[in-house]
Design a protein around this motif. Structure first.
Motif, PDB file in Angstrom:
ATOM      1  N   SER A   1     -17.405  15.093  28.112  1.00  0.00           N
ATOM      2  CA  SER A   1     -16.577  14.645  26.975  1.00  0.00           C
ATOM      3  C   SER A   1     -15.003  14.916  27.461  1.00  0.00           C
ATOM      4  O   SER A   1     -14.187  14.574  26.529  1.00  0.00           O
ATOM      5  N   ASP A   2     -14.818  15.901  28.354  1.00  0.00           N
ATOM      6  CA  ASP A   2     -13.402  16.111  28.433  1.00  0.00           C
ATOM      7  C   ASP A   2     -12.889  15.173  29.723  1.00  0.00           C
ATOM      8  O   ASP A   2     -11.440  15.009  30.100  1.00  0.00           O
ATOM      9  N   VAL A   3     -13.433  13.873  29.977  1.00  0.00           N
ATOM     10  CA  VAL A   3     -12.755  13.014  30.922  1.00  0.00           C
ATOM     11  C   VAL A   3     -11.960  11.739  30.112  1.00  0.00           C
ATOM     12  O   VAL A   3     -12.261  11.418  28.785  1.00  0.00           O
ATOM     13  N   PRO A   4     -10.684  11.918  30.157  1.00  0.00           N
ATOM     14  CA  PRO A   4      -9.714  11.079  29.223  1.00  0.00           C
ATOM     15  C   PRO A   4     -10.217   9.734  29.155  1.00  0.00           C
ATOM     16  O   PRO A   4     -10.825   9.352  30.102  1.00  0.00           O
ATOM     17  N   GLN A   5      -9.846   9.192  28.240  1.00  0.00           N
ATOM     18  CA  GLN A   5     -10.243   7.607  27.600  1.00  0.00           C
ATOM     19  C   GLN A   5      -9.446   6.839  28.717  1.00  0.00           C
ATOM     20  O   GLN A   5     -10.002   5.800  29.247  1.00  0.00           O
ATOM     21  N   CYS A   6      -8.194   7.237  28.962  1.00  0.00           N
ATOM     22  CA  CYS A   6      -7.253   6.043  29.629  1.00  0.00           C
ATOM     23  C   CYS A   6      -6.646   6.795  30.837  1.00  0.00           C
ATOM     24  O   CYS A   6      -6.131   7.832  30.723  1.00  0.00           O
ATOM     25  N   LEU A   7      -6.759   6.217  32.061  1.00  0.00           N
ATOM     26  CA  LEU A   7      -5.948   6.893  33.033  1.00  0.00           C
ATOM     27  C   LEU A   7      -5.328   5.639  33.955  1.00  0.00           C
ATOM     28  O   LEU A   7      -5.535   4.445  33.674  1.00  0.00           O
ATOM     29  N   LEU A   8      -4.443   6.056  34.982  1.00  0.00           N
ATOM     30  CA  LEU A   8      -3.807   4.971  35.772  1.00  0.00           C
ATOM     31  C   LEU A   8      -4.679   4.715  36.779  1.00  0.00           C
ATOM     32  O   LEU A   8      -4.719   5.530  37.859  1.00  0.00           O
ATOM     33  N   PHE A   9      -5.178   3.752  36.939  1.00  0.00           N
ATOM     34  CA  PHE A   9      -6.218   3.246  38.163  1.00  0.00           C
ATOM     35  C   PHE A   9      -6.207   1.881  38.232  1.00  0.00           C
ATOM     36  O   PHE A   9      -5.883   0.982  37.646  1.00  0.00           O
ATOM     37  N   ASP A  10      -6.842   1.455  39.466  1.00  0.00           N
ATOM     38  CA  ASP A  10      -6.944  -0.103  39.895  1.00  0.00           C
ATOM     39  C   ASP A  10      -8.501  -0.470  39.307  1.00  0.00           C
ATOM     40  O   ASP A  10      -9.449  -0.072  39.961  1.00  0.00           O
ATOM     41  N   ALA A  11      -8.630  -1.078  38.208  1.00  0.00           N
ATOM     42  CA  ALA A  11      -9.767  -1.216  37.690  1.00  0.00           C
ATOM     43  C   ALA A  11     -10.898  -2.069  38.546  1.00  0.00           C
ATOM     44  O   ALA A  11     -12.070  -1.932  38.616  1.00  0.00           O
ATOM     45  N   LEU A  12     -10.109  -3.114  39.152  1.00  0.00           N
ATOM     46  CA  LEU A  12     -11.039  -4.057  39.862  1.00  0.00           C
ATOM     47  C   LEU A  12     -11.708  -3.336  41.258  1.00  0.00           C
ATOM     48  O   LEU A  12     -12.871  -3.652  41.452  1.00  0.00           O
ATOM     49  N   ARG A  13     -10.822  -2.396  41.767  1.00  0.00           N
ATOM     50  CA  ARG A  13     -11.428  -1.590  42.894  1.00  0.00           C
ATOM     51  C   ARG A  13     -12.228  -0.689  42.554  1.00  0.00           C
ATOM     52  O   ARG A  13     -13.370  -0.409  43.087  1.00  0.00           O
ATOM     53  N   LEU A  14     -11.961   0.210  41.308  1.00  0.00           N
ATOM     54  CA  LEU A  14     -13.058   1.033  40.761  1.00  0.00           C
ATOM     55  C   LEU A  14     -14.679   0.454  40.475  1.00  0.00           C
ATOM     56  O   LEU A  14     -15.414   0.947  40.969  1.00  0.00           O
ATOM     57  N   ASN A  15     -14.275  -0.845  39.997  1.00  0.00           N
ATOM     58  CA  ASN A  15     -15.548  -1.462  39.766  1.00  0.00           C
ATOM     59  C   ASN A  15     -16.277  -2.086  40.998  1.00  0.00           C
ATOM     60  O   ASN A  15     -17.492  -1.646  41.093  1.00  0.00           O
ATOM     61  N   GLN A  16     -15.653  -2.286  41.970  1.00  0.00           N
ATOM     62  CA  GLN A  16     -16.027  -2.531  43.398  1.00  0.00           C
ATOM     63  C   GLN A  16     -16.928  -1.351  43.969  1.00  0.00           C
ATOM     64  O   GLN A  16     -17.683  -1.473  44.509  1.00  0.00           O
ATOM     65  N   ILE A  17     -16.119  -0.263  43.746  1.00  0.00           N
ATOM     66  CA  ILE A  17     -16.539   1.067  44.442  1.00  0.00           C
ATOM     67  C   ILE A  17     -18.150   1.201  43.799  1.00  0.00           C
ATOM     68  O   ILE A  17     -19.149   1.604  44.253  1.00  0.00           O
ATOM     69  N   LEU A  18     -17.993   1.545  42.188  1.00  0.00           N
ATOM     70  CA  LEU A  18     -19.279   1.860  41.609  1.00  0.00           C
ATOM     71  C   LEU A  18     -20.251   0.631  41.714  1.00  0.00           C
ATOM     72  O   LEU A  18     -21.398   1.014  41.533  1.00  0.00           O
ATOM     73  N   MET A  19     -19.733  -0.574  41.812  1.00  0.00           N
ATOM     74  CA  MET A  19     -21.020  -1.657  41.837  1.00  0.00           C
ATOM     75  C   MET A  19     -21.562  -1.497  43.178  1.00  0.00           C
ATOM     76  O   MET A  19     -22.947  -1.513  43.319  1.00  0.00           O
ATOM     77  N   ASN A  20     -20.974  -1.268  44.337  1.00  0.00           N
ATOM     78  CA  ASN A  20     -21.623  -0.867  45.542  1.00  0.00           C
ATOM     79  C   ASN A  20     -22.492   0.067  45.553  1.00  0.00           C
ATOM     80  O   ASN A  20     -23.535   0.187  46.112  1.00  0.00           O
ATOM     81  N   LEU A  21     -22.012   1.324  45.174  1.00  0.00           N
ATOM     82  CA  LEU A  21     -22.501   2.836  45.198  1.00  0.00           C
ATOM     83  C   LEU A  21     -24.007   2.467  44.323  1.00  0.00           C
ATOM     84  O   LEU A  21     -25.081   2.831  44.624  1.00  0.00           O
ATOM     85  N   LEU A  22     -23.912   1.924  43.140  1.00  0.00           N
ATOM     86  CA  LEU A  22     -25.014   1.817  42.244  1.00  0.00           C
ATOM     87  C   LEU A  22     -26.075   0.754  42.599  1.00  0.00           C
ATOM     88  O   LEU A  22     -27.234   1.101  42.475  1.00  0.00           O
ATOM     89  N   SER A  23     -25.508  -0.289  43.124  1.00  0.00           N
ATOM     90  CA  SER A  23     -26.327  -1.468  43.810  1.00  0.00           C
ATOM     91  C   SER A  23     -27.149  -0.747  44.921  1.00  0.00           C
ATOM     92  O   SER A  23     -28.426  -1.210  44.942  1.00  0.00           O
ATOM     93  N   ASN A  24     -26.466  -0.054  45.686  1.00  0.00           N
ATOM     94  CA  ASN A  24     -27.141   0.587  46.961  1.00  0.00           C
ATOM     95  C   ASN A  24     -28.185   1.428  46.511  1.00  0.00           C
ATOM     96  O   ASN A  24     -29.536   1.439  46.974  1.00  0.00           O
ATOM     97  N   ALA A  25     -27.834   2.475  45.483  1.00  0.00           N
ATOM     98  CA  ALA A  25     -28.922   3.317  44.910  1.00  0.00           C
ATOM     99  C   ALA A  25     -30.060   2.545  44.344  1.00  0.00           C
ATOM    100  O   ALA A  25     -31.290   3.116  44.585  1.00  0.00           O
TER     101      ALA A  25
END
Length: 648
Positions: free
Chosen positions: A373-397
């Motif tokens: 719940s304490d994770v902020p809703q909005c942050l400054l980040f590169d959405a495309l690259r975060l998606n790429q990181i999570l897609m790789n890690l989750l797909s591998n898992a």
């Protein structure tokens, strides 16, 4: 200036006190004694410049003391002044001067005469001391010059003739000293460097420069060439030149330059190869995806639709492999950029989760998501690259988990003012990774086990990209695993907390809202037959009048013959590519054709290629593969701008 040591020797204490009173001043240091023997010791242990010696003393008189001082090399240069009360007859004076005295003072002492004489001898002592120090310096300098490994030479500033040169010239250049004296220093350089050396020396002399450094090639006695660094000092019409052999350093430097040029050439060859590979691979994949999209719009039965779906999945998989290879290449070339914007981290993570949920369902494993719940809703980040990181890690898992679950957890580790340190954890109950293989899984084309590729497939690039992306974003990636029990991948990074962005109205069905164009004529430059077919179908659906050519030269010929509202230009074509065609239009055609809107339709993914397209004069870029609505939007935008200019 250091104080002058004056030794006072008198057997009567009151005489010493009187002399000290007369002589006391800041620039002298008086040492006194009543014993001649003690005087010898003091003179031996101290740097005595002047000695005032009483003539009449018991045991050893003044004459005998001075004879002993003059006989010793260490004390022979002391300036002796006799102080006496005995007769002023010339025979005593002759005897005193004969022992080495420089003057006499007669008792009772006249204060003015005593002070004047002592002052004169102090100045003389100082001059002697300075001369001695200078002589020592000159001797040391002579030794240094003689034994120097560098050539040290003095040169006449008017004629540039060598006045003196040390023995190092024999070792470095093979010449005897007498062979070079009175010859021109310029002649020592190779013919090509002689004008440059002469010009430099003239510049130093004419501008009265105190110091300069330059490098020239010198010719040895046996006609070899060495590189020399010349350090040149100019003073009083003399050039002082120190010449060092820097051939090894120069050779190393030249090797470095060659290595750099070779590396640069290799990089350009690699970039060119990857650019061509990108175009050659992505272009047919674009065709496959476009044809698949067209087939879906037809009247297909369930079996045919399943075949089309498999074709789409296979094409997307191939495109993913191509993108992985290109991403690695761009990261290694330092041309991979991270663009941080205000994004909703919960939405980005949820979208990635939803996209992979079906893969987990197919394998009958649970895909879980926990966001604290304490994770902020909005942050400054590169959405495309975060998606790429999570897609790789989750797909591998998911790939390496046969039963159990895969869980994605987001938590906040630290919160400092308007910045948070967020931890992303991907936890699975899969096959696990051996301890000795943990470090290798982040290397390109490496797998956890030798048979992993055979069992599970993949390029072995996913985790490499993840690690490099996280490091580029300034984060840290860690992994822990146990064979048979599963793995945990954690990456942490600091993010700036942002305000919630304004809500944007999103058109969920852009493809159905593509309105036809009215009386629009488009010239298409595309050499791939499949892509020509796709473009034809797409433009017909939008009521566009179009013509298709397969190289840049034909674009120029068509544009000379007819009028068009827009050009869709592939960049890689035979005979003349899209870049050159666009440049020719912008430079050689008359208005309004010179300003015709041009959209680059290229499979290029490298930033420098896209920049090259803009530099060539193209108005916009659309990378293959693309969705029809993306092309429609760009065409509509540029046609509206062009129409507005014509009306103005």
């Amino acid at each position: 200036m250091s104080a002058v040591n004056i030794l006072v020797v008198d057997d009567r204490e009151e005489n010493i006190v009187a002399l000290e009173a007369l002589l006391r001043r800041d620039d002298i240091n008086i040492i006194s004694t009543t014993s001649p023997n003690e005087a010898l010791r003091i003179a031996w242990e101290n740097q005595i410049s002047i000695a005032l010696v009483d003539v009449q003393m018991p045991e050893i008189d003044g004459f005998e003391l001075v004879e002993m001082l003059k006989a010793n090399p260490r004390t022979k240069d002391i300036l002796i002044i006799f102080v006496t009360a005995i007769s002023k007859e010339s025979k005593y004076a002759v005897k005193g001067f004969g022992t080495g005295a420089v003057d006499y003072l007669y008792k009772p002492l006249d204060p003015y005469i005593t002070s004047a004489k002592v002052d004169a001898f102090i100045q003389l002592a100082q001059h002697q001391k300075d001369i001695k120090e200078k002589n020592e310096e000159l001797q040391n300098y002579a030794i240094m010059v003689k034994n120097s490994a560098d050539i040290i030479t003095t040169v006449d500033a008017k004629t540039f003739r060598i006045l003196s040169i040390n023995q190092a010239v024999k070792k470095l250049l093979g010449y005897q000293v007498n062979e070079l004296e009175q010859t021109s220093i310029v002649d020592m350089a190779v013919p090509d460097d002689q004008p440059k050396l002469r010009k430099k020396l003239s510049e130093i002399v004419n501008n009265n420069m105190s110091f300069a450094v330059a490098e020239y090639q010198l010719e040895t006695f046996d006609k070899r060439t060495i590189w020399a660094e010349c350090r040149i000092t100019y003073n009083n019409k003399i050039l002082f030149i120190n010449i060092s052999d820097v051939s090894p350093q120069k050779s190393y430097q030249q090797e470095l330059i060659k290595s750099k040029e070779a590396a640069e050439h290799s990089r350009k060859v690699k970039e060119s190869f990857l650019a061509n590979m990108s175009h050659e691979l992505r272009t047919p994949v674009n065709g496959i995806l476009g044809l698949t999209n067209m087939l879906r719009k037809g009247d297909l039965d369930e079996h045919q639709r399943n075949i089309v779906d498999l074709l789409d999945v296979s094409s997307q998989s191939l495109l993913g492999v191509i993108n992985d290879v290109l991403d690695i290449s761009k990261i290694e070339a330092g041309k991979f950029s991270i663009i941080r914007k205000n994004n909703n981290v919960r939405q980005v993570v949820q979208a990635t989760f939803d996209l992979l949920k079906y893969k987990a369902d197919e394998k009958n494993i649970d895909l879980l998501l926990e966001i604290d719940s304490d994770v902020p809703q909005c942050l400054l980040f590169d959405a495309l690259r975060l998606n790429q990181i999570l897609m790789n890690l989750l797909s591998n898992a998911i790939k390496f988990t046969e039963r159990g679950y895969v869980k994605l957890v987001l938590s906040v580790l630290q919160n400092v003012e308007s910045n948070v340190k967020v931890k992303f954890s991907v936890i699975d109950t899969g096959i696990g990774i051996a301890t000795d293989r943990l470090a290798k899984i982040f290397e390109s084309f490496e797998q956890a086990e030798d048979d992993t590729l055979t069992k599970y497939g993949g390029t072995g690039l996913g985790l490499t990209i993840v690690k490099k992306l996280i490091e580029l974003k300034g984060g840290e990636l860690t992994v822990s695993s146990q064979i048979g029990s599963g793995s945990v991948f954690n990456f942490t990074n600091w993010y700036a907390v942002a305000d919630a962005p304004k809500a944007e109205k999103i058109d969920g069905n852009k493809q159905r809202s593509l309105t036809p164009f009215i009386d629009v004529h488009v010239l298409v430059a595309e050499d791939n037959l499949v892509n020509q077919f796709m473009m034809s179908k797409m433009l017909k659906d939008w009521n566009v009048n179009f013509e298709i050519v397969d190289n840049g030269q034909k674009v120029l010929d068509k544009l000379l013959a007819k009028d068009f509202d827009l050009i869709l230009m592939d960049t890689h074509m035979p005979e003349m590519n899209g870049y050159d065609a666009a440049k020719t239009i912008r430079m050689n055609f008359a208005e309004p054709k010179r300003s015709i809107p041009i959209i680059s339709l290229s499979a290029a993914t490298f930033d420098h290629e896209q920049q090259q397209a803009l530099s060539a004069g193209m108005n916009d870029i659309l990378s293959k593969p693309f969705q029809p609505y993306q092309l429609h939007e760009k065409m509509q935008h540029l046609l509206e701008i062009s129409k507005g200019k014509q009306l103005a």
